[in-house]
Design a protein around this motif. Structure first.
Motif, PDB file in Angstrom:
ATOM      1  N   SER A  12      42.003  37.374  44.620  1.00 24.02           N
ATOM      2  CA  SER A  12      40.916  36.400  44.626  1.00 24.02           C
ATOM      3  C   SER A  12      41.411  35.035  45.082  1.00 24.02           C
ATOM      4  N   GLY A  13      40.486  34.148  45.308  1.00 21.94           N
ATOM      5  CA  GLY A  13      40.845  32.791  45.687  1.00 21.94           C
ATOM      6  C   GLY A  13      41.670  32.086  44.635  1.00 21.94           C
ATOM      7  N   GLY A  14      41.531  32.505  43.370  1.00 21.08           N
ATOM      8  CA  GLY A  14      42.295  31.907  42.288  1.00 21.08           C
ATOM      9  C   GLY A  14      43.632  32.575  42.045  1.00 21.08           C
ATOM     10  N   GLY A  15      43.979  33.583  42.854  1.00 22.46           N
ATOM     11  CA  GLY A  15      45.286  34.225  42.724  1.00 22.46           C
ATOM     12  C   GLY A  15      45.329  35.418  41.801  1.00 22.46           C
ATOM     13  N   ALA A  16      44.163  36.011  41.469  1.00 22.37           N
ATOM     14  CA  ALA A  16      44.120  37.172  40.578  1.00 22.37           C
ATOM     15  C   ALA A  16      44.067  38.459  41.394  1.00 22.37           C
ATOM     16  N   LEU A  17      44.768  39.485  40.916  1.00 25.49           N
ATOM     17  CA  LEU A  17      44.677  40.818  41.507  1.00 25.49           C
ATOM     18  C   LEU A  17      43.421  41.483  40.974  1.00 25.49           C
ATOM     19  N   GLN A  18      42.558  41.947  41.882  1.00 27.28           N
ATOM     20  CA  GLN A  18      41.278  42.509  41.481  1.00 27.28           C
ATOM     21  C   GLN A  18      40.989  43.801  42.232  1.00 27.28           C
ATOM     22  N   THR A  19      40.191  44.662  41.599  1.00 29.09           N
ATOM     23  CA  THR A  19      39.630  45.832  42.272  1.00 29.09           C
ATOM     24  C   THR A  19      38.121  45.694  42.261  1.00 29.09           C
TER      25      THR A  19
ATOM     26  N   VAL B 154      45.361  41.582  37.166  1.00 30.19           N
ATOM     27  CA  VAL B 154      46.365  40.569  36.795  1.00 30.19           C
ATOM     28  C   VAL B 154      45.741  39.218  37.088  1.00 30.19           C
ATOM     29  N   SER B 155      45.711  38.323  36.110  1.00 27.80           N
ATOM     30  CA  SER B 155      44.986  37.065  36.277  1.00 27.80           C
ATOM     31  C   SER B 155      45.693  36.080  37.191  1.00 27.80           C
TER      32      SER B 155
ATOM     33  N   ALA C 175      43.322  50.573  36.313  1.00 30.80           N
ATOM     34  CA  ALA C 175      44.432  50.322  37.233  1.00 30.80           C
ATOM     35  C   ALA C 175      45.729  50.263  36.449  1.00 30.80           C
ATOM     36  N   PHE C 176      46.831  50.485  37.173  1.00 32.82           N
ATOM     37  CA  PHE C 176      48.176  50.348  36.619  1.00 32.82           C
ATOM     38  C   PHE C 176      48.917  49.321  37.477  1.00 32.82           C
TER      39      PHE C 176
END
Length: 371
Positions: A187-194, A209-210, A232-233
């Motif tokens: 994301s734009g804020g640096g979080a890992l997202q699905t 991961v935030s 997710a892992f």
């Protein structure tokens, strides 16, 4: 180019110039790999493991064994891109899928200006063999088919290292253009997202991961089971996600892309390695084995009656060797242990002893299980 000079200290002459092409010698395996179960019997309680033969390379190049497990002669994975071959040409279909589905990728989507940079593990830049380095102005690897178009069960695995220096969304791997489909990104804020998006625009977005650290390698495995789970892992640690009745992807004509959308938007900045796509929900144990770089099939993935094998292709970054396939292993059911024989006391024996002694024959389980 080669030429020869001759000199007598006063004068120098030069031969004609000749072009010499030194070709790479592909690596070879001395013998076929051997597929084993962890105990005799090959039943559904046993893992499958591989014994690799020695690999020879005449040029003394570093080599990797690229492994493709197969069940009933069909690859266990639906796509596998190790990125071990040093290819920087945008010609289509050069990035090999090492499953027998053979959904090859194209560097830069076939556009020279978008070809990513190739790196190797010898430069401490990759997880295994080679990998590709992307940035915000170049670097997309795209498939010419819809290998990621699955509406029920799906597992997607990749290693990545971000060098994020912008606030925009960046996609690692996806089968979408933010209209429908699925994706793994930052994301734009640096979080890992699905994310999973259907035709109604419903978006099942999960933060895994935030806050990611730049220059750190992460192993992400996203597992989707329609109406069951969406988790997710990350580096083998499980993170559960949200699941709703309408949380399933819809695709249209979306193509699988690595490092950006297939229309070149939302590009990734960093390195990507070891990408897998499975049309199934892998078990926790199998996902963790990929994180640990273990070449095994966990017992949870096998079913009685299946015939398993493994095919291995040695690679030296410049070329693939021949593909060598193993023996077959047929999965059986678990066998009951033999009936033990009771030696004493004899049938009909009468005793006043309150602690009678029993003697019996020790038996051995055919599957190697403890009895």
């Amino acid at each position: 180019f080669l030429y020869v000079n001759a000199t007598d200290r006063a004068n120098t002459t030069q031969s004609e110039t000749r072009t010499i092409i030194i070709e790479n010698s592909p690596p070879t395996m001395r013998n076929n790999p051997i597929l084993n179960s962890t105990k005799p019997g090959n039943n559904t309680d046993q893992n499958l493991t591989v014994n690799f033969s020695q690999v020879d390379d005449e040029d003394l190049d570093p080599t990797t064994n690229i492994t493709d497990f197969r069940v009933n002669n069909i690859s266990f994975a639906n796509a596998y891109y190790p990125f071990d071959m040093n290819i920087t040409n945008e010609t289509t279909d050069l990035i090999r899928d090492y499953t027998n589905v053979q959904e090859n990728l194209s560097l830069g989507g076939g556009v020279a200006g978008f070809v990513p940079f190739y790196n190797t593990s010898e430069n401490s830049g990759c997880i295994s063999g080679g990998c590709y380095v992307f940035n915000t102005t170049m670097g997309i690897v795209s498939a010419n088919s819809s290998i990621g178009n699955v509406t029920d069960n799906l597992t997607v695995i990749a290693w990545f290292r971000t060098n994020r220096n912008t606030t925009g969304t960046q996609f690692i791997i996806l089968n979408s253009r933010l209209i429908r489909g699925w994706g793994i990104g930052i994301s734009g804020g640096g979080a890992l997202q699905t994310t999973v998006i259907n035709t109604t625009g419903s978006n099942c977005l999960n933060t895994v991961v935030s806050n990611l650290n730049n220059s750190q390698w992460y192993h992400v495995a996203w597992r989707f089971r329609r109406n069951v789970s969406n988790d997710a892992f990350v580096n083998s640690v499980k993170v559960s996600g949200t699941t709703t009745s309408d949380c399933f992807p819809d695709f249209g004509t979306q193509l699988l892309s690595v490092g950006a959308q297939d229309d070149l938007l939302n590009p990734f900045n960093g390195s990507i390695d070891e990408v897998y796509v499975f049309h199934k929900a892998l078990s926790d144990e199998q996902i963790i084995s990929y994180y640990k770089n273990q070449t095994i099939i966990h017992a949870n993935e096998t079913t009685q009656g299946e015939v398993w094998s493994v095919c291995v292709t040695p690679n030296d970054r410049l070329s693939d060797g021949l593909t060598y396939c193993s023996n077959n292993v047929t999965i059986t059911g678990n066998n009951a242990p033999p009936v033990p024989t009771l030696f004493s006391p004899e049938s009909g024996n009468r005793t006043t002893n309150l602690t009678p002694q029993f003697r019996w024959e020790n038996v051995t389980d055919i599957d190697g299980d403890t009895v």
